[in-house]
Enzyme design. Structure first.
Site, PDB file in Angstrom:
ATOM      1  CD  GLN A   1     114.036   4.747 -52.810  1.00 28.09           C
ATOM      2  OE1 GLN A   1     113.296   3.939 -52.274  1.00 28.09           O
ATOM      3  NE2 GLN A   1     115.281   4.949 -52.434  1.00 28.09           N
ATOM      4  N   GLY A   2     109.322   5.643 -55.957  1.00 24.87           N
ATOM      5  CA  GLY A   2     108.364   5.115 -56.924  1.00 24.87           C
ATOM      6  C   GLY A   2     106.916   5.306 -56.547  1.00 24.87           C
ATOM      7  CG  ASP A   3     104.980   4.037 -53.337  1.00 21.35           C
ATOM      8  OD1 ASP A   3     105.469   3.504 -52.360  1.00 21.35           O
ATOM      9  OD2 ASP A   3     104.438   3.411 -54.239  1.00 21.35           O
ATOM     10  CB  SER A   4     106.525  10.517 -56.013  1.00 18.38           C
ATOM     11  OG  SER A   4     107.527  10.719 -55.075  1.00 18.38           O
TER      12      SER A   4
ATOM     13  CG  ASP B   1     104.582  17.652 -54.661  1.00 22.21           C
ATOM     14  OD1 ASP B   1     104.555  17.722 -55.910  1.00 22.21           O
ATOM     15  OD2 ASP B   1     105.277  16.830 -54.034  1.00 22.21           O
TER      16      ASP B   1
ATOM     17  CG  HIS C   1     107.659  15.496 -56.791  1.00 24.76           C
ATOM     18  ND1 HIS C   1     106.970  15.437 -55.615  1.00 24.76           N
ATOM     19  CD2 HIS C   1     107.918  14.219 -57.131  1.00 24.76           C
ATOM     20  CE1 HIS C   1     106.832  14.168 -55.256  1.00 24.76           C
ATOM     21  NE2 HIS C   1     107.400  13.425 -56.160  1.00 24.76           N
TER      22      HIS C   1
END
Length: 284
Positions: free
Chosen positions: A230-233, A145, A100
């Site tokens: 948020q931001g660690d994906s 993913d 993603h």
């Protein structure tokens, strides 16, 4: 783990790009997670981050809650990607991240990988551009993913081996990233780390009807307080094997909010895709 859309080139929990929606609650809104994950197909970017947020709104919110700053060189395989995601060095010239976080497969020179530092502003940071991207075949926003990013030149740092069996899909895991330290917060300058325990599929499905147990693995505390955000994906979830070697068992994927009680983080189960990842890397 929270997820915000950042740009047409990446994705994890923000949709539309530039906005970070409030995660759905259980009940009829559960189905919204599918829509959020499918935003990638519409060009949104979903991102997750190591969330170290307080367990209640009244709790204090220092820069790091639930985690600590990583030491320089502690996790040398960690990579920060310019679209706002994390990743890990699978090979010296290949980064393993989340599907993603990218917009498809093919030649791509628009991503910059930053490695070798815990401080993203350090003058010692190693920065290398991408040349190609391979998004997991068949990825449609649910499961599968994972993605690989080929770099223009090798980065001479240790790589992170991936789990090839389910032997290490239990116990306590380490997560690390430059993502938000609280739900809705800004991404971080310094690499943060935290530990999260394995959550059985049966328990995780009580929170997430859409969990794909054969492709995803959950981790987190029932009481919340420690998570990715948020931001660690795309960043790794890892633990040591029997020989004491760091081994990647998960990829930061999705979840409701950040560190919310009863809602663990959901990670791509690396062992399920190990053969596909190895084959894809060999031909990238």
């Amino acid at each position: 783990m929270g997820h915000p859309a950042v740009s047409p080139s990446g994705a994890e929990r923000l949709c539309p790009a530039g906005r970070s929606p409030q995660p759905p609650t259980r009940g009829s809104q559960l189905k919204l997670i599918s829509a959020l994950k499918r935003c990638v197909a519409a060009g949104a970017v979903i991102l997750a981050a190591v969330s170290l947020q307080p367990t209640s709104a009244s709790a204090a919110a220092p820069p790091v809650v639930g985690g600590t700053r990583a030491a320089q060189g502690e996790f040398p395989f960690m990579v920060r990607l310019s679209m706002g995601c994390g990743g890990a060095l699978y090979a010296k010239d290949i980064v393993l991240t989340a599907a993603h976080c990218v917009s498809g497969s093919g030649n791509n020179t628009g991503i910059t990988a930053t490695a070798g530092v815990v401080d993203l502003n350090s003058s010692s940071a190693i920065k290398v551009r991408s040349t190609k991207v391979l998004q997991a075949p068949g990825y449609n926003g649910t499961g599968k993913d994972w993605a690989l990013i080929k770099l223009a030149q090798p980065i001479n740092l240790p790589t992170l081996k991936i789990a090839e069996t389910t032997a290490y899909n239990s116990g306590t895991f380490t997560v690390a990233g430059w993502g938000a330290a609280r739900e809705g917060g800004a991404q971080q300058r310094y690499l943060l780390k935290a530990q999260v325990p394995f959550v059985p599929d049966s328990t995780c499905r009580q929170a997430y009807d859409e969990l794909v147990p054969s492709e995803e693995i959950c981790a987190g505390y029932n009481e919340g307080g420690v998570d990715t955000c948020q931001g660690d994906s795309g960043g790794p979830m890892f633990r040591k094997d029997n020989a004491g070697v760091w081994t990647q068992v998960g990829i930061v994927s999705w979840g409701y909010g950040c560190a919310r009680a009863g809602y663990p983080g959901v990670y791509t189960e690396v062992s399920t895709f190990a053969a596909a990842i190895k084959s894809a890397a060999a031909n990238l």
